[in-house]
Design an enzyme around this catalytic site. Structure first.
Site, PDB file in Angstrom:
ATOM      1  N   ASN A 210     -35.128 -34.809  -1.215  1.00  0.00           N
ATOM      2  CA  ASN A 210     -35.664 -33.462  -1.425  1.00  0.00           C
ATOM      3  C   ASN A 210     -36.223 -32.940  -0.091  1.00  0.00           C
ATOM      4  OD1 ASN A 210     -37.641 -31.431  -1.856  1.00  0.00           O
ATOM      5  ND2 ASN A 210     -37.637 -31.895  -4.031  1.00  0.00           N
TER       6      ASN A 210
ATOM      7  N   HIS B  91     -40.070 -29.853   1.867  1.00  0.00           N
ATOM      8  CA  HIS B  91     -41.228 -29.796   2.768  1.00  0.00           C
ATOM      9  C   HIS B  91     -40.861 -29.587   4.226  1.00  0.00           C
ATOM     10  CE1 HIS B  91     -43.805 -29.965  -0.536  1.00  0.00           C
ATOM     11  NE2 HIS B  91     -43.342 -31.122  -0.941  1.00  0.00           N
TER      12      HIS B  91
ATOM     13  N   ARG C 192     -45.311 -20.806   9.477  1.00  0.00           N
ATOM     14  CA  ARG C 192     -45.287 -19.791  10.532  1.00  0.00           C
ATOM     15  C   ARG C 192     -44.277 -18.681  10.259  1.00  0.00           C
ATOM     16  NH1 ARG C 192     -47.849 -21.312  15.398  1.00  0.00           N
ATOM     17  NH2 ARG C 192     -49.733 -22.338  14.675  1.00  0.00           N
TER      18      ARG C 192
ATOM     19  N   HIS D 107     -35.856 -27.151  -4.194  1.00  0.00           N
ATOM     20  CA  HIS D 107     -36.509 -26.443  -5.295  1.00  0.00           C
ATOM     21  C   HIS D 107     -36.729 -24.995  -4.874  1.00  0.00           C
ATOM     22  CE1 HIS D 107     -40.134 -26.514  -8.337  1.00  0.00           C
ATOM     23  NE2 HIS D 107     -39.342 -25.482  -8.518  1.00  0.00           N
TER      24      HIS D 107
ATOM     25  N   ARG E  16     -38.501 -22.106  -5.703  1.00  0.00           N
ATOM     26  CA  ARG E  16     -39.623 -21.708  -6.576  1.00  0.00           C
ATOM     27  C   ARG E  16     -39.659 -20.207  -6.719  1.00  0.00           C
ATOM     28  NH1 ARG E  16     -43.598 -26.176  -7.075  1.00  0.00           N
ATOM     29  NH2 ARG E  16     -44.754 -24.650  -8.293  1.00  0.00           N
TER      30      ARG E  16
ATOM     31  N   ARG F 111     -42.251 -20.278  -1.951  1.00  0.00           N
ATOM     32  CA  ARG F 111     -43.233 -20.766  -0.977  1.00  0.00           C
ATOM     33  C   ARG F 111     -42.623 -21.667   0.099  1.00  0.00           C
ATOM     34  NH1 ARG F 111     -46.741 -24.924  -4.654  1.00  0.00           N
ATOM     35  NH2 ARG F 111     -46.936 -23.064  -5.946  1.00  0.00           N
ATOM     36  N   HIS F 112     -41.506 -22.306  -0.237  1.00  0.00           N
ATOM     37  CA  HIS F 112     -40.868 -23.131   0.811  1.00  0.00           C
ATOM     38  C   HIS F 112     -39.374 -22.784   0.934  1.00  0.00           C
ATOM     39  CE1 HIS F 112     -40.392 -25.623  -2.741  1.00  0.00           C
ATOM     40  NE2 HIS F 112     -41.545 -26.232  -2.635  1.00  0.00           N
TER      41      HIS F 112
ATOM     42  N   GLU G 265     -33.411 -27.598  -8.006  1.00  0.00           N
ATOM     43  CA  GLU G 265     -34.508 -27.597  -8.981  1.00  0.00           C
ATOM     44  C   GLU G 265     -34.974 -26.165  -9.169  1.00  0.00           C
ATOM     45  OE1 GLU G 265     -37.657 -29.973  -7.442  1.00  0.00           O
ATOM     46  OE2 GLU G 265     -36.535 -31.823  -7.643  1.00  0.00           O
TER      47      GLU G 265
ATOM     48  N   THR H 216     -45.006 -29.866  -8.628  1.00  0.00           N
ATOM     49  CA  THR H 216     -44.696 -29.874 -10.061  1.00  0.00           C
ATOM     50  C   THR H 216     -45.618 -30.872 -10.756  1.00  0.00           C
ATOM     51  OG1 THR H 216     -42.434 -29.599  -9.309  1.00  0.00           O
ATOM     52  CG2 THR H 216     -42.758 -29.920 -11.665  1.00  0.00           C
TER      53      THR H 216
ATOM     54  N   GLU I  73     -34.524 -36.401 -15.949  1.00  0.00           N
ATOM     55  CA  GLU I  73     -35.241 -37.013 -14.833  1.00  0.00           C
ATOM     56  C   GLU I  73     -36.643 -37.315 -15.344  1.00  0.00           C
ATOM     57  OE1 GLU I  73     -35.110 -35.039 -11.024  1.00  0.00           O
ATOM     58  OE2 GLU I  73     -36.903 -36.091 -10.324  1.00  0.00           O
TER      59      GLU I  73
ATOM     60  N   HIS J 260     -40.574 -38.213  -8.387  1.00  0.00           N
ATOM     61  CA  HIS J 260     -41.872 -37.574  -8.129  1.00  0.00           C
ATOM     62  C   HIS J 260     -42.908 -38.601  -7.695  1.00  0.00           C
ATOM     63  CE1 HIS J 260     -45.009 -34.617  -8.008  1.00  0.00           C
ATOM     64  NE2 HIS J 260     -44.079 -33.700  -8.215  1.00  0.00           N
ATOM     65  N   GLY J 261     -43.422 -38.385  -6.496  1.00  0.00           N
ATOM     66  CA  GLY J 261     -44.491 -39.242  -5.975  1.00  0.00           C
ATOM     67  C   GLY J 261     -44.004 -40.593  -5.483  1.00  0.00           C
TER      68      GLY J 261
ATOM     69  N   HIS K  17     -41.471 -35.822  -0.515  1.00  0.00           N
ATOM     70  CA  HIS K  17     -42.610 -35.759   0.404  1.00  0.00           C
ATOM     71  C   HIS K  17     -42.704 -36.976   1.314  1.00  0.00           C
ATOM     72  CE1 HIS K  17     -46.823 -35.915   1.697  1.00  0.00           C
ATOM     73  NE2 HIS K  17     -46.675 -34.606   1.782  1.00  0.00           N
TER      74      HIS K  17
END
Ligand code: PXP
Length: 238
Positions: free
Chosen positions: A7, A10, A18, A43, A45, A49-50, A70, A101, A151, A191-192, A214
């Protein structure tokens, strides 16, 4: 051996800090492929945001492995996905105020909306996966909607504060995984997950795909994306 979906959200988070053009998640995806990624996950969103719409469009042309988009189960996102046609869409819950999420999709409480999106996506030839908590009721509801993959959310395992609670969460995932497989669902998890906690999850029977973001991007800042993916791939391969 599960497939590794990397993923790259990030990478876009750093760019959006910026509102510039670097680092480009498109480059990151190519470098992740060089490191052995079996899929690229991103993802889009609702608040953008990213990942931006441009990233999804460009990556649809450049990504050579499975592209897993996603998104929230909304009409707008479904139309975007049908236009772009990624190999797979993972439907996730989305709240604007969350950092990431937070929980799985409540399939039992949102059957009609989820089914409407999943049906439109399937009719367009896109594989659909639902991101849900490791809960038998949610697994059964997924199966009843005719969706072929789940998932399972590994966040509670990843966030466990001590080894006893981590063991408990691990068992919950193993049992939910067995339940999903017994219902004929293709099993994904994510996730995580990190370099420290991934090995046990990768060894769970029937897991076909892990989506990890991440931790890989964090390591990529230090060692480069290709190397970071190579290291994660070797842990996932066991
Ligand atoms: N799977 C799903 C459905 C997600 O929403 C995310 C986060 O975007 C991930 C996997 C990856 O999580 P992490 O960044 O914690 O590895």
């Amino acid at each position: 051996m599960p497939a590794l979906g990397v993923n790259i959200d990030h990478v876009a988070t750093v760019r959006q800090a910026r509102r510039t053009v670097e680092p480009d998640p498109v480059w990151a995806a190519a470098l992740a492929e060089l490191g052995g990624a079996d899929g690229i996950t991103l993802h889009l969103r609702e608040d953008r945001r990213h990942i931006q719409d441009r990233d999804v469009r460009v990556m649809r042309e450049t990504v050579q492995v499975k592209m897993n988009l996603e998104m929230a189960a909304t009409d707008e996102m479904t139309s975007i996905a049908i236009d772009i046609r990624p190999g797979q869409v993972s439907l996730v819950p989305e709240k604007r105020e969350e950092v990431t999420t937070e929980g799985g999709l409540d399939v039992t409480g949102n059957r009609d909306r989820v089914k409407a999106c999943a049906d439109r996506l399937s009719e367009a030839g896109i594989e659909v996966s639902l991101f849900i908590d490791p809960d038998a009721r949610q697994i059964d509801a997924t199966r009843e909607l005719g969706v072929s993959a789940v998932e399972l959310h590994t966040g509670r395992y990843a966030d466990a504060e001590d080894s006893a609670s981590q063991d408990r969460e691990f068992l919950t995932l193993v049992r939910a995984g067995e339940h999903a497989a017994s219902r004929g669902l293709v099993l994904h998890m994510g996730h995580g997950l990190t370099y420290r906690n991934v090995s046990r999850i990768a060894a769970i029977p029937n897991v076909c795909e892990l989506n990890i973001g991440h931790s890989i991007v964090a390591r990529a800042v230090m060692v480069g994306m290709t190397q970071a993916v190579r290291e994660m791939k070797s842990l996932v391969s066991g």
